[in-house]
Scaffold this motif. Structure first.
Motif, PDB file in Angstrom:
ATOM      1  N   PRO A 212      -2.255   0.365   7.664  1.00 28.43           N
ATOM      2  CA  PRO A 212      -2.441   1.256   6.506  1.00 28.43           C
ATOM      3  C   PRO A 212      -3.495   0.759   5.510  1.00 28.43           C
ATOM      4  O   PRO A 212      -4.320   1.546   5.035  1.00 28.43           O
ATOM      5  CB  PRO A 212      -1.040   1.314   5.881  1.00 28.43           C
ATOM      6  CG  PRO A 212      -0.121   1.093   7.052  1.00 28.43           C
ATOM      7  CD  PRO A 212      -0.818   0.059   7.882  1.00 28.43           C
ATOM      8  N   VAL A 213      -3.482  -0.535   5.206  1.00 24.27           N
ATOM      9  CA  VAL A 213      -4.470  -1.056   4.247  1.00 24.27           C
ATOM     10  C   VAL A 213      -5.869  -1.052   4.855  1.00 24.27           C
ATOM     11  O   VAL A 213      -6.851  -0.699   4.178  1.00 24.27           O
ATOM     12  CB  VAL A 213      -4.064  -2.469   3.772  1.00 24.27           C
ATOM     13  CG1 VAL A 213      -5.224  -3.164   3.059  1.00 24.27           C
ATOM     14  CG2 VAL A 213      -2.867  -2.380   2.826  1.00 24.27           C
ATOM     15  N   ILE A 214      -5.985  -1.416   6.130  1.00 24.41           N
ATOM     16  CA  ILE A 214      -7.296  -1.359   6.799  1.00 24.41           C
ATOM     17  C   ILE A 214      -7.810   0.085   6.818  1.00 24.41           C
ATOM     18  O   ILE A 214      -9.002   0.349   6.592  1.00 24.41           O
ATOM     19  CB  ILE A 214      -7.206  -1.908   8.235  1.00 24.41           C
ATOM     20  CG1 ILE A 214      -6.781  -3.374   8.228  1.00 24.41           C
ATOM     21  CG2 ILE A 214      -8.524  -1.721   8.972  1.00 24.41           C
ATOM     22  CD1 ILE A 214      -7.772  -4.344   7.704  1.00 24.41           C
ATOM     23  N   ALA A 215      -6.922   1.044   7.068  1.00 19.09           N
ATOM     24  CA  ALA A 215      -7.317   2.456   7.075  1.00 19.09           C
ATOM     25  C   ALA A 215      -7.795   2.892   5.696  1.00 19.09           C
ATOM     26  O   ALA A 215      -8.762   3.668   5.567  1.00 19.09           O
ATOM     27  CB  ALA A 215      -6.156   3.324   7.535  1.00 19.09           C
ATOM     28  N   ALA A 216      -7.139   2.414   4.646  1.00 24.02           N
ATOM     29  CA  ALA A 216      -7.565   2.752   3.286  1.00 24.02           C
ATOM     30  C   ALA A 216      -8.965   2.193   3.013  1.00 24.02           C
ATOM     31  O   ALA A 216      -9.820   2.885   2.436  1.00 24.02           O
ATOM     32  CB  ALA A 216      -6.568   2.203   2.271  1.00 24.02           C
ATOM     33  N   LEU A 217      -9.210   0.954   3.431  1.00 21.78           N
ATOM     34  CA  LEU A 217     -10.545   0.373   3.261  1.00 21.78           C
ATOM     35  C   LEU A 217     -11.572   1.166   4.064  1.00 21.78           C
ATOM     36  O   LEU A 217     -12.691   1.402   3.593  1.00 21.78           O
ATOM     37  CB  LEU A 217     -10.536  -1.091   3.708  1.00 21.78           C
ATOM     38  CG  LEU A 217      -9.784  -2.064   2.788  1.00 21.78           C
ATOM     39  CD1 LEU A 217      -9.628  -3.419   3.465  1.00 21.78           C
ATOM     40  CD2 LEU A 217     -10.519  -2.226   1.458  1.00 21.78           C
ATOM     41  N   ALA A 218     -11.179   1.593   5.272  1.00 15.16           N
ATOM     42  CA  ALA A 218     -12.100   2.373   6.110  1.00 15.16           C
ATOM     43  C   ALA A 218     -12.478   3.690   5.444  1.00 15.16           C
ATOM     44  O   ALA A 218     -13.613   4.156   5.563  1.00 15.16           O
ATOM     45  CB  ALA A 218     -11.462   2.627   7.475  1.00 15.16           C
ATOM     46  N   ALA A 219     -11.535   4.294   4.725  1.00 14.38           N
ATOM     47  CA  ALA A 219     -11.818   5.564   4.043  1.00 14.38           C
ATOM     48  C   ALA A 219     -12.787   5.380   2.881  1.00 14.38           C
ATOM     49  O   ALA A 219     -13.412   6.349   2.433  1.00 14.38           O
ATOM     50  CB  ALA A 219     -10.516   6.184   3.542  1.00 14.38           C
ATOM     51  N   LEU A 220     -12.925   4.135   2.407  1.00 16.50           N
ATOM     52  CA  LEU A 220     -13.830   3.843   1.289  1.00 16.50           C
ATOM     53  C   LEU A 220     -15.123   3.181   1.764  1.00 16.50           C
ATOM     54  O   LEU A 220     -15.960   2.808   0.940  1.00 16.50           O
ATOM     55  CB  LEU A 220     -13.129   2.916   0.289  1.00 16.50           C
ATOM     56  CG  LEU A 220     -11.884   3.490  -0.412  1.00 16.50           C
ATOM     57  CD1 LEU A 220     -11.147   2.395  -1.165  1.00 16.50           C
ATOM     58  CD2 LEU A 220     -12.270   4.623  -1.354  1.00 16.50           C
TER      59      LEU A 220
END
Length: 427
Positions: free
Chosen positions: A317-325
């Motif tokens: 989830p945190v890696i995905a959030a970074l990927a979205a940014l």
């Protein structure tokens, strides 16, 4: 009973986040230490444990089985093993560790032990461990899908021997059996048959801790684990800071171009620090280890990545959030099993990141994330602490991100909202 939802606006960062954080102990290590201490031949002490919903429910479950667990001192829990016995009722909450680690221990008890938990806990996969215990002669009633609610009719012993399991849904199926296996009359030879077992570092943590408690463990053959019968020693367990829990704080440094140090990081860790460092570096961070701890520094750039997260799926989830940014697309694969976590994390991430403006494609085992202009939205958290962490990370850079319920972070870090707000407002 689950608590009422606690809506929470994610605070946006006003500048680089620079801080040293001290986090509670690893959930994974605390859970394993509690079980090994409960099955030991003498008292144990757990230093710097995690006090959170998952671990307090684990402690309560062991008490119900007749184990003395004194958690009055936040920094030093004392465990006095007792004769395991029923009748007992164990509330697993939403914790995979409890629903998978305690049924084998309950089968060593004399009496009936019942397990149930939060509504979604009944959807979490459990069947492989139930079938393995049945193959070892344990009398268990489970739901039609092989999960909760569960009734274990303990006979005071498990003969043990050999068992086959498909642990592709969770490494906890293997860990749950291995943690109690030294107490089986014949020990246990466990063989995995199926797609690869995810989260290999968690399995290594289990075997390291078993050996530290005096168990004979052979894992020299791939997908086969042998635990010899014999006593487990009472000892002092010193719990490392929780690396998965640190991920959103490290992400804060990356999103804002700051620097966050996790204090108290050991020179030799049983957690997958190396893999985390590789991933964060690929995303654009600098990662260093000093006597002060583990430091992640943002470089002002977030890069898209292609990564297999199978060993560190808790970070998805945190890696995905970074990927979205990030400044380009990312593809995160190898995590089909997280569909059976606290929620279906793949579907939940696709939905919530999409609501915020990212272009997300869902695969059976992961996500492709193409960043777009992100905007405020109410981010559903699905009673899942990691989803809340992801939303908080997005909220650093995107005004108007409101979490539907930040209370779910109590599962592993009850003080998360306060720690996060303090971190961000100091930026």
């Amino acid at each position: 009973m689950t608590a009422e939802p606690r809506p929470w606006p994610a605070p946006p960062a006003t500048g680089p986040v620079t801080a040293t954080v001290r986090l509670p102990g690893s959930k994974s290590m605390t859970a394993r230490a509690l079980v090994l201490a409960a099955l030991a031949d003498g008292p144990s002490v757990i230093e710097a444990p995690l006090r959170a919903r998952d671990t307090t429910l684990m402690a309560a479950g062991l008490r119900a089985l007749g184990v003395g667990v004194d958690t009055t001192d936040d920094d030093r829990w004392v465990i006095e093993p007792g004769v395991l016995r029923g009748p007992a009722r164990i509330d697993v909450g939403l914790a995979g560790t409890i629903m998978r680690f305690l049924p084998p221990a309950a089968a060593l008890a004399d009496g009936v032990v019942e397990f149930d938990g939060d509504p979604h806990a009944r959807n979490r996969p459990l069947k492989p461990i139930v079938e393995a215990l049945r193959a070892l002669g344990v009398d268990i009633d489970a739901s039609a899908t092989g999960g909760l609610p569960l009734t274990v009719r303990g006979a005071g012993l498990i003969e043990g021997g050999e068992a086959v399991i498909d642990a592709s849904g969770s490494s906890q199926f293997v860990s749950g059996l291995l943690l109690s296996a030294a107490r089986f009359t014949k020990g246990l030879t466990l063989r995995h048959e199926g797609p690869p077992v995810p989260s290999a570092p968690h399995l290594r943590m289990t075997t390291h801790m078993l050996r530290a408690a005096g168990a004979g463990v052979d894992e020299s053959v791939p997908d086969v684990w042998r635990v010899e019968p014999g006593p487990l020693r009472g000892r002092t367990w010193t719990i490392e800071p929780d690396l998965s829990g640190a991920a959103p704080f490290f992400a804060a440094a990356m999103v804002t171009g700051g620097a966050v140090t996790l204090a108290g990081w050991p020179a030799d860790s049983w957690q997958p620090a190396e893999r985390l460092s590789e991933l964060l570096t690929a995303l654009g961070a600098e990662v260093t280890r000093t006597d002060e701890g583990l430091t992640v520094t943002g470089t002002g750039t977030l890069r898209g990545i292609t990564a297999d997260l199978s060993e560190v799926s808790e970070l998805t989830p945190v890696i995905a959030a970074l990927a979205a940014l990030a400044d380009g697309p990312s593809e995160l694969r190898g995590v089909a099993h997280i569909r059976g976590h606290e929620t279906d994390r793949i579907s939940a991430l696709a939905t919530e990141l999409g609501k915020a403006g990212a272009d997300v494609t869902e695969f059976p085992d992961g996500l492709r994330i193409v960043p777009g202009p992100l905007h405020g939205t109410t981010f559903e958290t699905y009673a899942d602490h990691r989803m809340a962490h992801a939303a908080a990370v997005i909220g650093l850079a995107v005004p108007g991100i409101d979490l539907a319920d930040v209370g779910c972070t109590s599962k592993t870090l009850p003080e998360f909202p306060e720690l996060w707000s303090e971190l961000v407002t100091r930026s």
